[in-house]
Design an enzyme around this catalytic site. Structure first.
Site, mmCIF file in Angstrom:
data_model
loop_
_atom_site.group_PDB
_atom_site.id
_atom_site.type_symbol
_atom_site.label_atom_id
_atom_site.label_comp_id
_atom_site.label_asym_id
_atom_site.label_seq_id
_atom_site.Cartn_x
_atom_site.Cartn_y
_atom_site.Cartn_z
ATOM 1 N N CYS A 169 0.846 -1.192 0.000
ATOM 2 C CA CYS A 169 0.000 0.000 0.000
ATOM 3 C C CYS A 169 0.881 1.240 0.000
ATOM 4 O O CYS A 169 2.000 1.223 0.496
ATOM 5 C CB CYS A 169 -0.945 0.118 1.194
ATOM 6 S SG CYS A 169 -1.986 -1.306 1.446
ATOM 7 N N ARG B 291 3.078 0.440 -5.434
ATOM 8 C CA ARG B 291 3.028 -0.176 -4.106
ATOM 9 C C ARG B 291 1.729 -0.951 -3.884
ATOM 10 O O ARG B 291 1.574 -1.640 -2.871
ATOM 11 C CB ARG B 291 3.164 0.893 -3.028
ATOM 12 C CG ARG B 291 4.488 1.600 -3.042
ATOM 13 C CD ARG B 291 4.551 2.625 -1.953
ATOM 14 N NE ARG B 291 4.493 2.007 -0.646
ATOM 15 C CZ ARG B 291 5.554 1.585 0.040
ATOM 16 N NH1 ARG B 291 6.756 1.743 -0.449
ATOM 17 N NH2 ARG B 291 5.419 1.028 1.218
ATOM 18 N N TRP C 159 -3.054 -2.514 -1.580
ATOM 19 C CA TRP C 159 -2.759 -3.894 -1.945
ATOM 20 C C TRP C 159 -3.320 -4.722 -0.803
ATOM 21 O O TRP C 159 -2.794 -4.701 0.308
ATOM 22 C CB TRP C 159 -1.249 -4.074 -2.083
ATOM 23 C CG TRP C 159 -0.823 -5.379 -2.661
ATOM 24 C CD1 TRP C 159 -0.704 -5.695 -3.989
ATOM 25 C CD2 TRP C 159 -0.416 -6.546 -1.942
ATOM 26 N NE1 TRP C 159 -0.254 -6.988 -4.123
ATOM 27 C CE2 TRP C 159 -0.077 -7.537 -2.891
ATOM 28 C CE3 TRP C 159 -0.316 -6.868 -0.600
ATOM 29 C CZ2 TRP C 159 0.368 -8.800 -2.540
ATOM 30 C CZ3 TRP C 159 0.124 -8.132 -0.239
ATOM 31 C CH2 TRP C 159 0.467 -9.088 -1.205
ATOM 32 N N ASN D 58 -0.688 1.938 5.935
ATOM 33 C CA ASN D 58 0.088 0.883 5.273
ATOM 34 C C ASN D 58 0.679 0.033 6.372
ATOM 35 O O ASN D 58 1.394 0.546 7.238
ATOM 36 C CB ASN D 58 1.198 1.505 4.419
ATOM 37 C CG ASN D 58 2.219 0.469 3.959
ATOM 38 O OD1 ASN D 58 1.874 -0.689 3.771
ATOM 39 N ND2 ASN D 58 3.448 0.892 3.777
ATOM 40 N N GLY D 59 0.380 -1.265 6.343
ATOM 41 C CA GLY D 59 0.906 -2.158 7.371
ATOM 42 C C GLY D 59 -0.161 -3.143 7.783
ATOM 43 O O GLY D 59 -1.178 -3.291 7.097
ATOM 44 N N GLU E 202 17.228 -15.320 -12.375
ATOM 45 C CA GLU E 202 16.651 -13.984 -12.518
ATOM 46 C C GLU E 202 15.818 -13.900 -13.809
ATOM 47 O O GLU E 202 14.724 -13.318 -13.822
ATOM 48 C CB GLU E 202 17.762 -12.932 -12.498
ATOM 49 C CG GLU E 202 17.317 -11.502 -12.661
ATOM 50 C CD GLU E 202 16.275 -11.031 -11.660
ATOM 51 O OE1 GLU E 202 16.024 -11.718 -10.663
ATOM 52 O OE2 GLU E 202 15.675 -9.970 -11.907
ATOM 53 N N LYS F 286 11.634 -13.057 -13.986
ATOM 54 C CA LYS F 286 10.996 -12.011 -14.800
ATOM 55 C C LYS F 286 9.832 -12.608 -15.591
ATOM 56 O O LYS F 286 8.761 -12.024 -15.658
ATOM 57 C CB LYS F 286 11.983 -11.370 -15.794
ATOM 58 C CG LYS F 286 13.112 -10.548 -15.222
ATOM 59 C CD LYS F 286 12.689 -9.325 -14.482
ATOM 60 C CE LYS F 286 12.500 -9.608 -13.045
ATOM 61 N NZ LYS F 286 13.204 -8.997 -12.010
ATOM 62 N N GLU G 42 6.832 -13.453 -13.222
ATOM 63 C CA GLU G 42 6.063 -12.372 -12.597
ATOM 64 C C GLU G 42 5.368 -11.459 -13.597
ATOM 65 O O GLU G 42 4.310 -10.927 -13.301
ATOM 66 C CB GLU G 42 6.923 -11.578 -11.613
ATOM 67 C CG GLU G 42 8.073 -10.841 -12.218
ATOM 68 C CD GLU G 42 8.938 -10.122 -11.180
ATOM 69 O OE1 GLU G 42 8.446 -9.790 -10.106
ATOM 70 O OE2 GLU G 42 10.118 -9.878 -11.489
ATOM 71 N N HIS H 52 18.538 -34.976 -14.983
ATOM 72 C CA HIS H 52 18.214 -35.788 -13.800
ATOM 73 C C HIS H 52 16.761 -35.566 -13.391
ATOM 74 O O HIS H 52 16.455 -35.524 -12.199
ATOM 75 C CB HIS H 52 19.173 -35.437 -12.656
ATOM 76 C CG HIS H 52 20.599 -35.748 -12.967
ATOM 77 N ND1 HIS H 52 21.125 -37.026 -12.930
ATOM 78 C CD2 HIS H 52 21.616 -34.946 -13.381
ATOM 79 C CE1 HIS H 52 22.405 -36.991 -13.275
ATOM 80 N NE2 HIS H 52 22.729 -35.739 -13.565
ATOM 81 N N LYS I 38 5.516 -3.608 -5.210
ATOM 82 C CA LYS I 38 6.943 -3.286 -5.321
ATOM 83 C C LYS I 38 7.663 -3.489 -3.997
ATOM 84 O O LYS I 38 8.767 -3.998 -3.958
ATOM 85 C CB LYS I 38 7.072 -1.826 -5.780
ATOM 86 C CG LYS I 38 8.500 -1.372 -6.015
ATOM 87 C CD LYS I 38 9.027 -1.912 -7.316
ATOM 88 C CE LYS I 38 10.442 -1.523 -7.602
ATOM 89 N NZ LYS I 38 11.076 -2.452 -8.552
HETATM 90 C C1 F6R Z 1 11.322 -9.154 -8.686
HETATM 91 C C2 F6R Z 1 11.082 -8.289 -7.550
HETATM 92 C C3 F6R Z 1 11.023 -8.884 -6.184
HETATM 93 C C4 F6R Z 1 11.977 -8.113 -5.265
HETATM 94 C C5 F6R Z 1 11.860 -8.601 -3.821
HETATM 95 C C6 F6R Z 1 12.853 -7.911 -2.911
HETATM 96 O O1 F6R Z 1 11.331 -8.441 -9.869
HETATM 97 O O2 F6R Z 1 10.963 -7.110 -7.700
HETATM 98 O O3 F6R Z 1 11.335 -10.238 -6.201
HETATM 99 O O4 F6R Z 1 13.276 -8.297 -5.739
HETATM 100 O O5 F6R Z 1 10.563 -8.362 -3.365
HETATM 101 O O6 F6R Z 1 12.683 -6.528 -2.885
HETATM 102 P P1 F6R Z 1 13.797 -5.575 -2.312
HETATM 103 O O7 F6R Z 1 14.990 -5.676 -3.180
HETATM 104 O O8 F6R Z 1 13.182 -4.217 -2.338
HETATM 105 O O9 F6R Z 1 14.098 -6.050 -0.931
#
Ligand code: F6R
Length: 616
Positions: free
Chosen positions: A2, A34, A81, A107-108, A488, A492, A495, A511, A611
């Site tokens: 949020c 967010r 969120w 937020n929380g 990585e 991508k 998500e 395997h 995010k």
């Molecule tokens: C993937 C992504 C998430 C963040 C994870 C950690 O694209 O954005 O997997 O990497 O939530 O976030 P931070 O780096 O802000 O601790």
């Protein structure tokens, strides 16, 4: 998750012809990453509080509910969120007390909300939503009704003492006029100090239109802002915040799309610049030498992070071992309980978090510190919780990242950590000074290589996305560093495209995973510098099971000579492993981006994700 905002201005000229409803909508847009399942605002208008809120994205809801028509000088807003209570109009914030003189955004998570709700319901309070947040408004009302002469700030302090969990709060109280009350514990909250206007927000982008002067709040602080005054308290003490006022060098251009269709694409394109800034910033970072010394002298090195940040941590593990000859222990932040028993005073934890606010990583940091170990934070956000609570901090200089998927912050994490690994190699005596200088020089090509990777791979990413959008599942395989980068790449695709993508070490794929491969099953390979012959062997195994082979490669000929119908994704030539991430990763970022666009998804706001993840 949020995002919350609050703004209070001396007069309407501060808003340059916009209504406060319009201003709040624009501020919330800066925080949309967010959370984006519902939105709402509350404004003090002629001494009363006007609330508009509903389910949906910011523009949809604000058009429907005509946010732009709401006038006033003081207001708060929220983009949600959902955690407690499904996303719907009633559960959207702001929430009010029974009388309607208090409105707040949060937020929380309030862990003990059910007990408080029960107690207040017994006293006759009527709740409209299923949220944990609404109890705060009623609890404030309850405290204020205890006896008449209590100030709102005293009532707020008493409420905070009862709440368990996390919160960043912005609150309007109609009887106190043009003022916004606030409080912070575990969720981020920053004050923006402007000229005849003050603000609060979950994150810096929402402040930049009005100011770049900020005061990051600390846990336990609460108080109020008016257009010309800021009061911060901790317990009964007034906080002297003057020395904590900071200026950020992020600009409003950094946080707008600047002509790109999506933030994600803009941020992929910003990578060369972000890498340059980060690399040159590291060279003049006064903390670095001391940090490397601590690492060299430590007994054990632990590495933690979540999601993409964890993947960057694995690249660090790889280079710390390859270049520095030093073994380390990576763990996913939310699994900190697996390691804390064994940590000693002379151990060091590298805690990686772009936002600096991820609760899992913050909890890991706190648990580590209890053991007496030292924590080094690697973050992108100045003065965020993780660097603040760590012993030392190194900042990347990626600038704000708005797209939910980490792109430029991953590569800037990787360059930061690779740089530390090289420094470690030199300081520990494993690298000669000429080897050290050579590696640093190689690393300085990272921005250029990233630029070429974007240029070479983009047309192919676009082309292949047209077929790949129909796939349900895929593998992304590599060996050595390639198998770490594959993690990585796969994240991508998962998500942003909602396609099951699994990263695997190519050698291990026979395997078990190879059992899934059949006609048309896409198998990607990162054709990295080492183990090329073995990689070609693995490609052939997958090809002979009718798998569709895709290869990111600096050597197209070599691939086509081995597998004629392989689909190559060209990446630039490089001559040292330290450069591998910058050559390959942009190709996969672009691939996931274009698949999402082909599928009609919004790559900036993938479903179910936010995010900054501030729930455990
Ligand atoms: C993937 C992504 C998430 C963040 C994870 C950690 O694209 O954005 O997997 O990497 O939530 O976030 P931070 O780096 O802000 O601790």
């Amino acid at each position: 998750m949020c995002g919350i905002v609050g703004v209070t201005a001396a007069d309407s000229s501060v808003f340059q012809g916009k209504t406060i409803g319009r201003v709040l909508r624009e501020l919330l847009k800066m925080l949309e990453y967010r959370g984006y399942d519902s939105v709402g605002i509350a404004v003090i208008s002629d001494g009363n509080i006007v609330v508009r809120k509903g389910k949906g994205k910011i523009d949809e809801v604000s058009d429907k509910l005509k946010f732009d028509e709401i006038t006033g000088l003081t207001g708060i807003g929220h983009t949600r969120w959902a955690t407690h209570g499904v996303p719907n109009d009633t559960n959207a914030h702001p929430h009010k007390d029974c009388e309607g003189s208090i409105a707040l955004v949060h937020n929380g998570i309030i862990k003990n909300f059910s007990e408080i709700k029960k107690k207040l319901a017994g006293k006759g309070h009527v709740f409209k939503s299923d949220t944990d947040t609404e109890v705060i408004a009623h609890l404030l009302e309850d405290k204020l009704s205890d006896h008449n002469r209590k100030t709102f700030l005293t009532a707020l302090k008493e409420v905070l003492e009862e709440l368990e969990g996390s919160y960043a709060l912005a609150i309007l109280y109609s009887r106190d006029g043009e003022r916004i009350y606030f409080a912070k514990k575990l969720s981020p909250l920053i004050i923006g100090v402007g000229n005849r206007v003050n603000l609060v927000a979950s994150d810096i982008p929402a402040l930049l239109e009005y100011t770049s002067t900020i005061i990051p709040l600390k846990d336990g602080e609460y108080g109020w802002i008016s257009p010309d005054k800021i009061v911060i308290k901790y317990g009964d003490e007034l906080v002297d915040y003057k020395a904590r006022i900071k200026t950020v060098d992020w600009s409003i251009e950094n946080v707008s799309k600047a002509g790109y269709p999506h933030f994600m694409l803009k941020e992929i394109y910003e990578q060369p610049l972000a890498l340059r800034e980060t690399f040159y910033g590291l060279q003049s970072d006064p903390n670095l030498e001391y940090i490397v010394e601590r690492l060299v002298e430590s007994d054990k090195v632990y590495i933690t992070g979540a999601g993409t940040s964890f993947h960057a941590g694995l690249v660090f593990k790889y280079f710390l071992s390859k270049i520095g000859g030093r073994a380390s222990l990576p763990f996913i932040s939310s699994e900190y309980m697996q390691v804390t028993e064994e940590v000693g005073e002379n151990d060091v934890l590298i805690a990686i978090s772009q936002s600096g606010e991820t609760i899992d990583t913050l909890t890991a940091v706190r648990s580590f510190k209890i053991t007496g170990g030292k924590v080094i934070a690697v973050s992108n956000v100045l003065e965020s919780a993780i660097p603040r609570e760590s012993d030392f901090a190194i900042y990347m200089r990626a600038g704000p990242e708005i797209g939910v998927a980490a792109t430029k912050t991953y590569l800037t994490q990787v360059i930061t950590l690779s740089y530390i690994a090289i420094q470690y190699g030199y300081k520990s005596g494993r690298l000669t000074s000429s080897e050290y200088r050579d590696l640093i020089e190689k690393l300085s090509y990272a921005p250029q290589l990233t630029e070429s990777s974007i240029r070479y791979s983009e047309p192919f990413a676009k082309m292949y996305s047209k077929d790949l959008k129909y796939k349900k599942s895929m593998y992304i395989l590599g060996r050595g560093l390639g198998s770490i980068l594959a993690l990585e790449a796969a994240l991508k695709v998962k998500e942003i495209d909602y396609i099951h993508a699994e990263a695997y070490p190519a050698g291990e794929s026979k395997h078990g995973p190879i059992a899934l491969v059949e006609k048309g099953f896409p198998v990607f390979f990162l054709y990295t510098l080492n183990h090329r012959a073995e990689l070609v062997g693995n490609m052939k195994e997958m090809h002979s099971r009718d798998g569709e082979i895709y290869v990111s490669t600096p050597d197209q000929e070599a691939i086509r000579d081995s597998i004629r119908d392989a689909r190559v994704i060209p990446v630039p030539i490089y001559d040292n492993e330290i450069l591998e991430p910058y050559a390959h990763i942009p190709a996969y970022q672009l691939l996931s981006y274009y698949i999402a666009v082909e599928k009609g998804y919004d790559p900036d706001k993938p479903r179910n994700l936010a995010k900054t993840v501030t729930v455990e």
